[in-house]
Design a protein around this motif. Sequence first.
Motif, short mmCIF file in Angstrom:
data_model
loop_
_atom_site.label_atom_id
_atom_site.label_comp_id
_atom_site.label_asym_id
_atom_site.label_seq_id
_atom_site.Cartn_x
_atom_site.Cartn_y
_atom_site.Cartn_z
N MET A 2 32.39 33.84 14.83
CA MET A 2 32.41 34.52 13.54
C MET A 2 33.22 33.69 12.57
O MET A 2 33.86 32.71 12.96
CB MET A 2 33.00 35.91 13.66
N ASP A 3 33.21 34.08 11.33
CA ASP A 3 34.00 33.42 10.32
C ASP A 3 35.45 33.88 10.46
O ASP A 3 35.73 35.07 10.33
CB ASP A 3 33.46 33.77 8.94
N VAL A 4 36.36 32.96 10.74
CA VAL A 4 37.75 33.33 10.98
C VAL A 4 38.44 33.89 9.75
O VAL A 4 39.48 34.55 9.85
CB VAL A 4 38.57 32.15 11.56
N TYR A 31 35.97 38.70 19.39
CA TYR A 31 37.07 38.07 20.14
C TYR A 31 36.87 38.28 21.65
O TYR A 31 36.98 37.33 22.43
CB TYR A 31 38.41 38.66 19.70
N THR A 32 36.57 39.50 22.05
CA THR A 32 36.38 39.80 23.48
C THR A 32 35.20 39.03 24.05
O THR A 32 35.29 38.47 25.14
CB THR A 32 36.18 41.31 23.68
N ASN A 33 34.11 38.97 23.31
CA ASN A 33 32.93 38.23 23.78
C ASN A 33 33.22 36.75 23.96
O ASN A 33 32.83 36.15 24.96
CB ASN A 33 31.76 38.42 22.82
N LEU A 34 33.93 36.17 22.99
CA LEU A 34 34.25 34.75 23.09
C LEU A 34 35.24 34.49 24.22
O LEU A 34 35.11 33.53 24.97
CB LEU A 34 34.81 34.24 21.76
N ASP A 85 38.23 27.94 18.35
CA ASP A 85 37.10 28.28 19.21
C ASP A 85 36.04 29.09 18.47
O ASP A 85 34.84 28.93 18.71
CB ASP A 85 37.57 29.07 20.44
N PHE A 86 36.47 29.96 17.55
CA PHE A 86 35.50 30.72 16.77
C PHE A 86 34.65 29.80 15.91
O PHE A 86 33.45 29.99 15.78
CB PHE A 86 36.21 31.75 15.87
N ASP A 87 35.27 28.78 15.35
CA ASP A 87 34.53 27.82 14.53
C ASP A 87 33.65 26.94 15.40
O ASP A 87 32.49 26.69 15.08
CB ASP A 87 35.52 26.98 13.72
N LEU A 131 34.45 32.01 27.39
CA LEU A 131 35.23 30.80 27.64
C LEU A 131 36.13 30.92 28.87
O LEU A 131 36.65 29.92 29.34
CB LEU A 131 36.10 30.47 26.42
N ASP A 132 36.35 32.12 29.36
CA ASP A 132 37.23 32.39 30.50
C ASP A 132 38.69 32.02 30.21
O ASP A 132 39.44 31.68 31.11
CB ASP A 132 36.76 31.68 31.77
N TYR A 133 39.08 32.03 28.96
CA TYR A 133 40.48 31.89 28.57
C TYR A 133 40.65 32.55 27.21
O TYR A 133 39.69 32.85 26.53
CB TYR A 133 40.95 30.44 28.55
N ILE A 134 41.89 32.78 26.84
CA ILE A 134 42.18 33.42 25.56
C ILE A 134 41.81 32.45 24.45
O ILE A 134 42.34 31.34 24.37
CB ILE A 134 43.66 33.83 25.46
N SER A 135 40.89 32.86 23.62
CA SER A 135 40.39 31.98 22.57
C SER A 135 41.38 31.84 21.42
O SER A 135 42.21 32.71 21.18
CB SER A 135 39.04 32.50 22.05
N VAL A 136 41.27 30.73 20.74
CA VAL A 136 42.08 30.46 19.55
C VAL A 136 41.13 30.36 18.36
O VAL A 136 39.91 30.35 18.51
CB VAL A 136 42.92 29.17 19.72
N LEU A 137 41.68 30.28 17.17
CA LEU A 137 40.85 30.29 15.96
C LEU A 137 39.84 29.15 15.93
O LEU A 137 38.71 29.33 15.47
CB LEU A 137 41.75 30.23 14.72
#
Length: 53
Positions: free
Chosen positions: A38-40, A16-19, A31-33, A23-29
């Motif tokens: 990683m697998d959400v 989560y921190t790496n993503l 974004d992981f996909d 992205l320079d913003y708080i990622s959402v699920l």
Amino acid sequence: MDNTNFSDIKLIRENYTNLKNKLDYISVLVDFDKYGGMDVLRIFDNNILGCSY
């Protein structure tokens, strides 16, 4: 809590921190996909983290 794998929680937080930093913003699920972080399902399979709607 006896069966909790804390290395999984650490891995989820690191991903989560790496993503978020990438992205320079708080990622959402999604974004992981989209960015292959990683697998959400790992988040939802972990009982300690709860649910994120």
